[in-house]
Design a protein around this motif. Structure first.
Motif, PDB file in Angstrom:
ATOM      1  N   ILE A   1       0.737  -1.254   0.106  1.00  0.00           N
ATOM      2  CA  ILE A   1       0.053  -0.135  -0.020  1.00  0.00           C
ATOM      3  C   ILE A   1       0.835   1.214  -0.137  1.00  0.00           C
ATOM      4  O   ILE A   1       0.687   2.260  -0.744  1.00  0.00           O
ATOM      5  N   MET A   2       1.858   1.172   0.865  1.00  0.00           N
ATOM      6  CA  MET A   2       2.679   2.560   1.037  1.00  0.00           C
ATOM      7  C   MET A   2       3.384   2.542  -0.363  1.00  0.00           C
ATOM      8  O   MET A   2       3.585   3.690  -0.967  1.00  0.00           O
ATOM      9  N   HIS A   3       3.693   1.338  -1.120  1.00  0.00           N
ATOM     10  CA  HIS A   3       4.659   1.686  -2.331  1.00  0.00           C
ATOM     11  C   HIS A   3       3.630   2.223  -3.410  1.00  0.00           C
ATOM     12  O   HIS A   3       3.861   3.176  -4.164  1.00  0.00           O
ATOM     13  N   SER A   4       2.291   1.685  -3.210  1.00  0.00           N
ATOM     14  CA  SER A   4       1.405   2.288  -4.574  1.00  0.00           C
ATOM     15  C   SER A   4       1.044   3.574  -4.380  1.00  0.00           C
ATOM     16  O   SER A   4       1.108   4.576  -5.110  1.00  0.00           O
ATOM     17  N   LEU A   5       1.034   4.203  -2.941  1.00  0.00           N
ATOM     18  CA  LEU A   5       0.920   5.579  -2.652  1.00  0.00           C
ATOM     19  C   LEU A   5       2.126   6.320  -3.268  1.00  0.00           C
ATOM     20  O   LEU A   5       2.119   7.391  -3.686  1.00  0.00           O
ATOM     21  N   LEU A   6       3.235   5.761  -2.707  1.00  0.00           N
ATOM     22  CA  LEU A   6       4.205   6.633  -3.033  1.00  0.00           C
ATOM     23  C   LEU A   6       4.459   6.708  -4.550  1.00  0.00           C
ATOM     24  O   LEU A   6       5.058   7.695  -5.190  1.00  0.00           O
ATOM     25  N   SER A   7       4.427   5.625  -5.189  1.00  0.00           N
ATOM     26  CA  SER A   7       4.429   5.574  -6.810  1.00  0.00           C
ATOM     27  C   SER A   7       3.363   6.668  -7.344  1.00  0.00           C
ATOM     28  O   SER A   7       3.688   7.308  -8.497  1.00  0.00           O
ATOM     29  N   PHE A   8       2.185   6.756  -6.710  1.00  0.00           N
ATOM     30  CA  PHE A   8       1.291   7.640  -7.184  1.00  0.00           C
ATOM     31  C   PHE A   8       1.811   9.004  -7.363  1.00  0.00           C
ATOM     32  O   PHE A   8       1.805  10.030  -8.111  1.00  0.00           O
ATOM     33  N   VAL A   9       2.320   9.543  -6.023  1.00  0.00           N
ATOM     34  CA  VAL A   9       2.917  10.815  -5.727  1.00  0.00           C
ATOM     35  C   VAL A   9       3.920  11.011  -6.595  1.00  0.00           C
ATOM     36  O   VAL A   9       4.156  12.358  -7.164  1.00  0.00           O
ATOM     37  N   ILE A  10       4.991  10.171  -6.718  1.00  0.00           N
ATOM     38  CA  ILE A  10       6.234  10.553  -7.538  1.00  0.00           C
ATOM     39  C   ILE A  10       5.551  10.602  -9.295  1.00  0.00           C
ATOM     40  O   ILE A  10       6.167  11.567  -9.962  1.00  0.00           O
ATOM     41  N   SER A  11       4.620   9.975  -9.665  1.00  0.00           N
ATOM     42  CA  SER A  11       4.245  10.054 -11.043  1.00  0.00           C
ATOM     43  C   SER A  11       3.411  11.557 -11.176  1.00  0.00           C
ATOM     44  O   SER A  11       3.682  12.196 -12.115  1.00  0.00           O
ATOM     45  N   LEU A  12       2.865  11.939 -10.226  1.00  0.00           N
ATOM     46  CA  LEU A  12       2.236  13.411 -10.293  1.00  0.00           C
ATOM     47  C   LEU A  12       3.429  14.436 -10.474  1.00  0.00           C
ATOM     48  O   LEU A  12       3.368  15.240 -11.269  1.00  0.00           O
ATOM     49  N   LEU A  13       4.348  14.204  -9.355  1.00  0.00           N
ATOM     50  CA  LEU A  13       5.492  15.002  -9.569  1.00  0.00           C
ATOM     51  C   LEU A  13       6.322  15.058 -10.781  1.00  0.00           C
ATOM     52  O   LEU A  13       6.673  16.144 -11.566  1.00  0.00           O
ATOM     53  N   LEU A  14       6.289  13.916 -11.550  1.00  0.00           N
ATOM     54  CA  LEU A  14       7.075  13.759 -12.852  1.00  0.00           C
ATOM     55  C   LEU A  14       6.345  14.575 -13.906  1.00  0.00           C
ATOM     56  O   LEU A  14       6.789  15.234 -14.669  1.00  0.00           O
ATOM     57  N   VAL A  15       5.039  14.329 -13.909  1.00  0.00           N
ATOM     58  CA  VAL A  15       4.020  15.021 -14.667  1.00  0.00           C
ATOM     59  C   VAL A  15       4.272  16.549 -14.910  1.00  0.00           C
ATOM     60  O   VAL A  15       4.268  17.029 -15.720  1.00  0.00           O
ATOM     61  N   PHE A  16       4.312  17.144 -13.741  1.00  0.00           N
ATOM     62  CA  PHE A  16       4.331  18.457 -13.341  1.00  0.00           C
ATOM     63  C   PHE A  16       5.709  19.139 -13.638  1.00  0.00           C
ATOM     64  O   PHE A  16       5.610  20.153 -14.311  1.00  0.00           O
ATOM     65  N   ARG A  17       6.673  18.253 -13.671  1.00  0.00           N
ATOM     66  CA  ARG A  17       8.065  18.718 -13.919  1.00  0.00           C
ATOM     67  C   ARG A  17       7.999  18.701 -15.396  1.00  0.00           C
ATOM     68  O   ARG A  17       8.579  19.620 -16.104  1.00  0.00           O
ATOM     69  N   THR A  18       7.466  17.811 -16.051  1.00  0.00           N
ATOM     70  CA  THR A  18       7.358  17.705 -17.514  1.00  0.00           C
ATOM     71  C   THR A  18       6.486  18.599 -18.112  1.00  0.00           C
ATOM     72  O   THR A  18       7.071  19.329 -19.186  1.00  0.00           O
TER      73      THR A  18
END
Length: 67
Positions: free
Chosen positions: A32-49
């Motif tokens: 559960i922690m990994h899925s939440l962390l991957s969601f947050v990291i993907s959002l940060l990556l989209v915003f940076r792109t």
């Protein structure tokens, strides 16, 4: 692949038989922690792109004005 399978099987055996990790252990919450962390990291990556593309587009407009 066989080496990785053997390593994972050894770790699983250690967790189940030797360490006796049960259903109420904190280790059960790791996926559960990994899925939440991957969601947050993907959002940060989209915003940076998006921000990088905006900067590139602004530079392109300035270069077009200069030329």
């Amino acid at each position: 692949m066989l080496l990785i399978f053997g390593y994972s099987s050894a770790i699983a055996w250690l967790e189940i038989d030797y360490l006796k990790i049960g259903a109420n252990s904190w280790v059960q919450n790791i996926p559960i922690m990994h899925s939440l962390l991957s969601f947050v990291i993907s959002l940060l990556l989209v915003f940076r792109t998006n921000r990088a593309y905006d900067r590139w587009w602004q530079g392109r407009k300035l270069w077009g004005r200069l030329v």
